[in-house]
Scaffold this motif. Structure first.
Motif, PDB file in Angstrom:
ATOM      1  N   VAL A  42       0.821  -1.216   0.000  1.00 14.26           N
ATOM      2  CA  VAL A  42       0.000   0.000   0.000  1.00 14.26           C
ATOM      3  C   VAL A  42       0.856   1.268   0.000  1.00 14.26           C
ATOM      4  O   VAL A  42       0.699   2.151  -0.851  1.00 14.26           O
ATOM      5  CB  VAL A  42      -0.961   0.005   1.212  1.00 14.26           C
ATOM      6  CG1 VAL A  42      -1.722   1.326   1.312  1.00 14.26           C
ATOM      7  CG2 VAL A  42      -1.930  -1.174   1.119  1.00 14.26           C
ATOM      8  N   ILE A  43       1.760   1.368   0.960  1.00 10.81           N
ATOM      9  CA  ILE A  43       2.497   2.611   1.187  1.00 10.81           C
ATOM     10  C   ILE A  43       3.401   2.963   0.001  1.00 10.81           C
ATOM     11  O   ILE A  43       3.548   4.135  -0.360  1.00 10.81           O
ATOM     12  CB  ILE A  43       3.332   2.534   2.495  1.00 10.81           C
ATOM     13  CG1 ILE A  43       2.411   2.268   3.696  1.00 10.81           C
ATOM     14  CG2 ILE A  43       4.134   3.813   2.720  1.00 10.81           C
ATOM     15  CD1 ILE A  43       1.346   3.308   3.932  1.00 10.81           C
ATOM     16  N   THR A  44       3.992   1.957  -0.629  1.00 14.04           N
ATOM     17  CA  THR A  44       4.902   2.229  -1.751  1.00 14.04           C
ATOM     18  C   THR A  44       4.162   2.749  -2.984  1.00 14.04           C
ATOM     19  O   THR A  44       4.778   3.269  -3.902  1.00 14.04           O
ATOM     20  CB  THR A  44       5.691   0.962  -2.153  1.00 14.04           C
ATOM     21  OG1 THR A  44       4.775  -0.079  -2.489  1.00 14.04           O
ATOM     22  CG2 THR A  44       6.599   0.487  -1.023  1.00 14.04           C
ATOM     23  N   LYS A  45       2.846   2.617  -3.003  1.00 15.12           N
ATOM     24  CA  LYS A  45       2.070   3.088  -4.161  1.00 15.12           C
ATOM     25  C   LYS A  45       1.496   4.493  -3.968  1.00 15.12           C
ATOM     26  O   LYS A  45       0.892   5.043  -4.889  1.00 15.12           O
ATOM     27  CB  LYS A  45       0.925   2.107  -4.451  1.00 15.12           C
ATOM     28  CG  LYS A  45       1.396   0.784  -5.021  1.00 15.12           C
ATOM     29  CD  LYS A  45       0.212  -0.107  -5.322  1.00 15.12           C
ATOM     30  CE  LYS A  45       0.683  -1.418  -5.948  1.00 15.12           C
ATOM     31  NZ  LYS A  45      -0.418  -2.372  -6.102  1.00 15.12           N
TER      32      LYS A  45
ATOM     33  N   ARG B 271      12.557   0.646   6.446  1.00 13.43           N
ATOM     34  CA  ARG B 271      12.425  -0.170   5.237  1.00 13.43           C
ATOM     35  C   ARG B 271      11.387   0.447   4.295  1.00 13.43           C
ATOM     36  O   ARG B 271      11.624   0.589   3.089  1.00 13.43           O
ATOM     37  CB  ARG B 271      12.015  -1.589   5.633  1.00 13.43           C
ATOM     38  CG  ARG B 271      11.702  -2.522   4.489  1.00 13.43           C
ATOM     39  CD  ARG B 271      11.385  -3.904   5.020  1.00 13.43           C
ATOM     40  NE  ARG B 271      12.604  -4.587   5.384  1.00 13.43           N
ATOM     41  CZ  ARG B 271      13.149  -5.578   4.657  1.00 13.43           C
ATOM     42  NH1 ARG B 271      12.573  -5.972   3.555  1.00 13.43           N
ATOM     43  NH2 ARG B 271      14.256  -6.158   5.042  1.00 13.43           N
ATOM     44  N   LEU B 272      10.223   0.805   4.831  1.00 15.94           N
ATOM     45  CA  LEU B 272       9.167   1.392   3.999  1.00 15.94           C
ATOM     46  C   LEU B 272       9.579   2.752   3.454  1.00 15.94           C
ATOM     47  O   LEU B 272       9.274   3.104   2.312  1.00 15.94           O
ATOM     48  CB  LEU B 272       7.867   1.515   4.796  1.00 15.94           C
ATOM     49  CG  LEU B 272       7.147   0.198   5.096  1.00 15.94           C
ATOM     50  CD1 LEU B 272       5.981   0.435   6.046  1.00 15.94           C
ATOM     51  CD2 LEU B 272       6.659  -0.469   3.814  1.00 15.94           C
ATOM     52  N   ASN B 273      10.297   3.524   4.271  1.00 20.56           N
ATOM     53  CA  ASN B 273      10.751   4.840   3.827  1.00 20.56           C
ATOM     54  C   ASN B 273      11.687   4.722   2.621  1.00 20.56           C
ATOM     55  O   ASN B 273      11.602   5.507   1.674  1.00 20.56           O
ATOM     56  CB  ASN B 273      11.463   5.563   4.977  1.00 20.56           C
ATOM     57  CG  ASN B 273      11.810   6.994   4.626  1.00 20.56           C
ATOM     58  OD1 ASN B 273      10.950   7.769   4.228  1.00 20.56           O
ATOM     59  ND2 ASN B 273      13.081   7.341   4.716  1.00 20.56           N
ATOM     60  N   ASN B 274      12.552   3.711   2.646  1.00 23.60           N
ATOM     61  CA  ASN B 274      13.493   3.507   1.539  1.00 23.60           C
ATOM     62  C   ASN B 274      12.802   3.084   0.252  1.00 23.60           C
ATOM     63  O   ASN B 274      13.313   3.318  -0.840  1.00 23.60           O
ATOM     64  CB  ASN B 274      14.545   2.445   1.915  1.00 23.60           C
ATOM     65  CG  ASN B 274      15.513   2.963   2.958  1.00 23.60           C
ATOM     66  OD1 ASN B 274      15.723   4.163   3.090  1.00 23.60           O
ATOM     67  ND2 ASN B 274      16.098   2.050   3.735  1.00 23.60           N
TER      68      ASN B 274
END
Length: 383
Positions: free
Chosen positions: A212-215, A241-244
């Motif tokens: 979800v977040i990467t999109k 990890r998600l921030n990267n």
């Protein structure tokens, strides 16, 4: 055939002491039977093919072949639900998240390092997770994470209107007090008012969040608050990890953080996530005074209930994969106070269809979509 109805468990750990301790946890268990042990990753791969267990517990740090490398091979050769046992070190947390990305169902943090003499502290958690994991379909664990580079085209997303709210008919059929309000909320949803996105998830959550977040585009016109059930020490690694991987900024929430659009704040393990209004701004409050809910701190219900008190913005509440029913009580509070659109992850993509199922059963969920469509659905409701 005495044990034919029990789930078969293989325990993988290089410590004989730990293997014995974990085996003892399942002594007399009516749902799970220990059918074997393995001393390292190579041994585990061999034993899985021989014994065909329904579920595996596996230490992350082992000689010859560690748990992470073994997991990758297991998911290729003979996939099976795996619960990782992890140390709470920074590298332990990073390895654990890699394991989840590579198909592990969940993990349990050892209370005190590689050989935890006090492992009994997490007995209940481990037993419960093993019992649940044994029934997770292997096909869901092997499903690859979507294209990390796909970020939504905001203009085209906002124009999509073909999606029908799931419970329009249900809501019209409901006669209890408050239904009229909820229907009215949908009709008065405005693109001009401020918005906030609230996401709650548990088992399978790190993979779902990545989906979800990467999109989400960096231009997203709302802050995002996230509760992922995880112990202290792991949420920081998850945020990094998600921030990267993402266009938006993702951080572990800190006390006093001022909410900003385009930033996702992940509640740190061990703390409830709340908001406080200071003048015209909102700041994050981290709370350890309030006890855990259903064994969880942070809890989704606590975040939802707290944010329901503020009518400064419309809320988009998202409930994704996870055991239990955290979030459904808070969703009722949200819906009773202000404009709220509720999105639940569909059973088709959930690793565990617990929390979203409980939310749908409140009959207050507006959209039920696959995990790879949630980002698009969030953007549809944002200005």
């Amino acid at each position: 055939m005495e044990f034919s109805n029990k789930s078969k468990l293989l325990i993988v750990d290089d410590s004989a002491f730990m293997r014995k301790l974990i085996s003892d946890f399942f002594e007399g268990n009516s749902k799970v039977e220990v059918i074997g042990i393995a001393r390292n990753g190579k041994d585990a791969i061999k034993k899985i093919q021989q014994l065909k267990p329904d579920v595996v517990t596996m230490d992350v740090e082992m000689p010859e072949m560690n748990g992470l490398d073994a997991l990758k091979e297991i998911m290729e050769v003979s996939p099976v639900p795996v619960i990782m046992l992890s140390s709470t070190t920074v590298s332990g947390a990073e390895n654990t998240l890699s394991a989840i990305e590579n198909g592990a169902v969940d993990f349990v943090a050892k209370p005190s390092g590689t050989i935890s003499l006090d492992l009994h502290k997490i007995k209940e958690e481990l037993v419960h997770k093993v019992e649940q994991a044994a029934h997770v379909p292997v096909a869901k664990l092997k499903k690859p994470i979507g294209n990390k580079k796909t970020v939504l085209d905001v203009a085209s997303t906002n124009n999509k209107s073909e999606s029908t709210p799931l419970n329009k008919t249900i809501l019209q059929q409901r006669t209890n007090k408050g239904t009229a309000n909820i229907i009215k909320q949908k009709s008065t949803w405005s693109n001009t008012s401020k918005k906030i996105v609230l996401i709650g998830t548990s088992t399978g959550g790190p993979r779902a969040l990545q989906e979800v977040i990467t999109k989400l585009p960096e231009t997203i016109n709302a802050p995002i608050l996230i509760v992922q059930h995880m112990p202290a020490g792991f949420t920081k690694s998850l945020a990094e990890r998600l921030n990267n991987l993402s266009k938006i900024t993702v951080k572990e929430a800190e006390h006093g953080d001022r909410l900003q659009n385009g930033v996702a704040y992940i509640a740190p393990g061990g703390w409830h996530l709340k908001l406080q209004k200071i003048g015209t701004n909102f700041e994050i409050q981290l709370d350890q005074q309030e006890p855990p809910r259903y064994g969880h701190r942070p809890a989704v219900d606590v975040m939802f209930e707290n944010v329901s008190k503020f009518n400064d913005f419309d809320k988009i509440a998202v409930i994704m994969t996870g055991m239990g029913y955290d979030g459904s009580k808070g969703l009722i509070d949200l819906k009773q106070n202000g404009n709220v659109t509720a999105i639940a992850e569909s059973a088709d993509t959930c690793i565990v269809y617990g929390m979203p199922k409980a939310a749908v059963e409140t009959q207050l969920v507006d959209e039920v979509v696959a995990v790879d469509e949630i980002a698009q659905m969030i953007m549809k409701y944002l200005p």
